[in-house]
Design a protein around this motif. Structure first.
Motif, short mmCIF file in Angstrom:
data_model
loop_
_atom_site.label_atom_id
_atom_site.label_comp_id
_atom_site.label_asym_id
_atom_site.label_seq_id
_atom_site.Cartn_x
_atom_site.Cartn_y
_atom_site.Cartn_z
N GLU A 30 0.80 -1.22 0.00
CA GLU A 30 0.00 0.00 0.00
C GLU A 30 0.84 1.27 0.00
N HIS A 31 2.01 1.21 0.59
CA HIS A 31 2.88 2.38 0.75
C HIS A 31 4.32 1.99 0.37
N PRO A 32 4.62 1.90 -0.91
CA PRO A 32 5.95 1.44 -1.34
C PRO A 32 7.12 2.25 -0.79
N ASP A 33 6.88 3.51 -0.45
CA ASP A 33 7.95 4.37 0.07
C ASP A 33 8.10 4.29 1.59
N ALA A 34 7.33 3.44 2.24
CA ALA A 34 7.39 3.34 3.70
C ALA A 34 8.78 2.86 4.14
N ASN A 35 9.22 3.38 5.26
CA ASN A 35 10.46 2.93 5.90
C ASN A 35 10.08 2.10 7.11
N ILE A 36 10.47 0.83 7.10
CA ILE A 36 10.08 -0.10 8.15
C ILE A 36 11.33 -0.67 8.80
N VAL A 37 11.36 -0.60 10.13
CA VAL A 37 12.45 -1.17 10.91
C VAL A 37 11.83 -2.09 11.95
N VAL A 38 12.40 -3.28 12.11
CA VAL A 38 11.97 -4.19 13.18
C VAL A 38 13.16 -4.38 14.10
N VAL A 39 12.96 -4.10 15.39
CA VAL A 39 14.01 -4.23 16.39
C VAL A 39 13.70 -5.45 17.25
N PHE A 40 14.68 -6.34 17.34
CA PHE A 40 14.54 -7.60 18.07
C PHE A 40 15.37 -7.58 19.34
N SER A 44 12.75 -12.79 21.11
CA SER A 44 12.33 -12.78 19.69
C SER A 44 13.43 -13.16 18.72
N LEU A 45 14.66 -13.32 19.17
CA LEU A 45 15.79 -13.47 18.26
C LEU A 45 15.70 -14.68 17.34
N HIS A 46 15.01 -15.72 17.74
CA HIS A 46 14.93 -16.91 16.90
C HIS A 46 14.20 -16.63 15.58
N MET A 47 13.43 -15.55 15.53
CA MET A 47 12.76 -15.20 14.28
C MET A 47 13.77 -14.93 13.17
N VAL A 48 14.95 -14.46 13.53
CA VAL A 48 15.94 -14.06 12.52
C VAL A 48 17.19 -14.92 12.52
N THR A 49 17.12 -16.11 13.12
CA THR A 49 18.26 -17.02 13.08
C THR A 49 18.04 -18.06 11.98
N LYS A 66 14.44 -5.34 -0.07
CA LYS A 66 14.72 -4.14 0.74
C LYS A 66 13.43 -3.48 1.23
N LYS A 67 12.49 -4.31 1.68
CA LYS A 67 11.22 -3.81 2.20
C LYS A 67 11.32 -3.33 3.64
N ALA A 68 12.29 -3.87 4.39
CA ALA A 68 12.41 -3.53 5.81
C ALA A 68 13.85 -3.77 6.26
N THR A 69 14.16 -3.16 7.39
CA THR A 69 15.45 -3.37 8.04
C THR A 69 15.20 -4.15 9.33
N PHE A 70 16.01 -5.17 9.57
CA PHE A 70 15.91 -5.98 10.77
C PHE A 70 17.14 -5.74 11.63
N SER A 71 16.92 -5.25 12.86
CA SER A 71 18.01 -4.88 13.76
C SER A 71 17.92 -5.70 15.04
N VAL A 72 18.98 -6.45 15.34
CA VAL A 72 19.00 -7.33 16.50
C VAL A 72 19.91 -6.74 17.57
N CYS A 73 19.42 -6.72 18.79
CA CYS A 73 20.16 -6.19 19.94
C CYS A 73 21.34 -7.12 20.28
N GLU A 74 22.54 -6.55 20.29
CA GLU A 74 23.73 -7.34 20.60
C GLU A 74 23.76 -7.79 22.06
N VAL A 75 23.15 -7.02 22.96
CA VAL A 75 23.07 -7.45 24.36
C VAL A 75 22.21 -8.71 24.46
N ALA A 76 21.09 -8.71 23.78
CA ALA A 76 20.21 -9.90 23.78
C ALA A 76 20.91 -11.09 23.14
#
Length: 116
Positions: A30-40, A44-49, A66-76
């Motif tokens: 619906e919004h091709p120019d949207a900027n989407i970031v997911v912070v884990f 939740s980390l197993h979603m991106v392993t 390149k629809k979204a950026t996935f950022s994982v917390c290094e402390v987690a």
């Protein structure tokens, strides 16, 4: 105004993981120019392993397009004994997931807490 959204994901619930994939695809449709970031962080980390994600194929497609950026917390990652090489290709890490959320909100991103 630009469509900027940051999702805060802490759950290990795989149904929620699938929902986030659907949301990202729907938003970008619906919004091709949207900027989407997911912070884990948290559980939740197993979603991106590579070995444990139940939505790996969907994430690979999102990353490739390149629809979204996935950022994982290094402390987690340290807490859960996950190494960078365990992550799906294209998933990035940030020193502190909570700080990343605060930073994105300060940059004008809408904040969405993803819950069960």
């Amino acid at each position: 105004k630009p469509y900027n959204v940051v999702f805060d994901l802490t759950t290990a619930d795989t149904e929620v993981h699938a929902r986030v994939v659907r949301w990202i695809n729907g938003i970008k449709e619906e919004h091709p120019d949207a900027n989407i970031v997911v912070v884990f962080y948290g559980k939740s980390l197993h979603m991106v392993t590579s070995q444990q994600s139940t939505v790996a194929e969907g994430l690979r497609k999102i990353i490739a397009a390149k629809k979204a950026t996935f950022s994982v917390c290094e402390v987690a990652m340290q807490v859960h004994s996950i190494k960078k090489e365990d992550l799906l290709p294209g998933v990035q890490t940030v020193p502190d997931g909570i700080y990343e959320l605060v930073k994105k909100q300060a940059e004008g991103y809408g904040y969405i807490k993803v819950v069960n």
